[in-house]
Design an enzyme around this catalytic site. Sequence first.
Site, PDB file in Angstrom:
ATOM      1  N   THR A  15       0.822  -1.211   0.000  1.00 43.13           N
ATOM      2  CA  THR A  15       0.000   0.000   0.000  1.00 43.13           C
ATOM      3  C   THR A  15       0.860   1.267   0.000  1.00 43.13           C
ATOM      4  O   THR A  15       2.054   1.226   0.291  1.00 43.13           O
ATOM      5  CB  THR A  15      -0.921   0.034   1.232  1.00 43.13           C
ATOM      6  OG1 THR A  15      -0.135   0.120   2.420  1.00 43.13           O
ATOM      7  CG2 THR A  15      -1.813  -1.194   1.294  1.00 43.13           C
ATOM      8  N   ASP A  16       0.190   2.382  -0.287  1.00 40.27           N
ATOM      9  CA  ASP A  16       0.865   3.676  -0.199  1.00 40.27           C
ATOM     10  C   ASP A  16       0.634   4.257   1.194  1.00 40.27           C
ATOM     11  O   ASP A  16       0.079   3.592   2.071  1.00 40.27           O
ATOM     12  CB  ASP A  16       0.382   4.613  -1.307  1.00 40.27           C
ATOM     13  CG  ASP A  16      -1.112   4.905  -1.251  1.00 40.27           C
ATOM     14  OD1 ASP A  16      -1.739   4.735  -0.183  1.00 40.27           O
ATOM     15  OD2 ASP A  16      -1.666   5.323  -2.285  1.00 40.27           O
ATOM     16  N   GLN A  17       1.020   5.503   1.406  1.00 43.56           N
ATOM     17  CA  GLN A  17       0.893   6.123   2.727  1.00 43.56           C
ATOM     18  C   GLN A  17      -0.551   6.284   3.181  1.00 43.56           C
ATOM     19  O   GLN A  17      -0.820   6.435   4.367  1.00 43.56           O
ATOM     20  CB  GLN A  17       1.584   7.487   2.746  1.00 43.56           C
ATOM     21  CG  GLN A  17       3.092   7.371   2.727  1.00 43.56           C
ATOM     22  CD  GLN A  17       3.751   8.738   2.792  1.00 43.56           C
ATOM     23  OE1 GLN A  17       3.283   9.691   2.186  1.00 43.56           O
ATOM     24  NE2 GLN A  17       4.834   8.821   3.541  1.00 43.56           N
ATOM     25  N   MET A  18      -1.492   6.215   2.257  1.00 44.00           N
ATOM     26  CA  MET A  18      -2.906   6.348   2.609  1.00 44.00           C
ATOM     27  C   MET A  18      -3.555   4.993   2.880  1.00 44.00           C
ATOM     28  O   MET A  18      -4.757   4.915   3.107  1.00 44.00           O
ATOM     29  CB  MET A  18      -3.657   7.080   1.487  1.00 44.00           C
ATOM     30  CG  MET A  18      -3.161   8.507   1.292  1.00 44.00           C
ATOM     31  SD  MET A  18      -3.978   9.359  -0.081  1.00 44.00           S
ATOM     32  CE  MET A  18      -3.324   8.466  -1.483  1.00 44.00           C
ATOM     33  N   VAL A  20      -3.859   2.626   0.661  1.00 44.19           N
ATOM     34  CA  VAL A  20      -4.489   2.162  -0.572  1.00 44.19           C
ATOM     35  C   VAL A  20      -3.488   1.287  -1.320  1.00 44.19           C
ATOM     36  O   VAL A  20      -2.302   1.627  -1.415  1.00 44.19           O
ATOM     37  CB  VAL A  20      -4.931   3.363  -1.442  1.00 44.19           C
ATOM     38  CG1 VAL A  20      -5.433   2.907  -2.797  1.00 44.19           C
ATOM     39  CG2 VAL A  20      -5.995   4.167  -0.713  1.00 44.19           C
TER      40      VAL A  20
END
Length: 133
Positions: A15-18, A20
Amino acid sequence: MKEHQVQLRVRYSETDQMGVVYHGSYVPYFEIGRVEWLRNKGISYKELEASGIALPIVSMTINYKKPARYDDLLTVITTFKRQSSVKIEFDCEIRNEDDELLTTAHFILVFVDVNLGKPIAPPDHILELFVND
């Protein structure tokens, strides 16, 4: 059985920092689906490669509908579409625990002789699996 399903849980590293799922993480999810589809049909990809045959992707189309998120339990659905000459095609989708469609994909793979690096027709025992589907 034209369709096979496998479940996997989204890992933090995908995932990314959010939280997602990063778009590139979907390709390995679909690979898991294809490998498990083959395994369910009695074909070990490891044994296929040991016999000198590889199945590289020559075309893929991915459509992102909704995001998957960290810790989601995903269902990867892999459906055999067709086999012709040296090619095999799959339609795939990923759904979340609420059965929402997140991602769709279409893959074309080619049977290749590992030693020659050239396309080949699949062995008869594999062709029979496609004919009986």
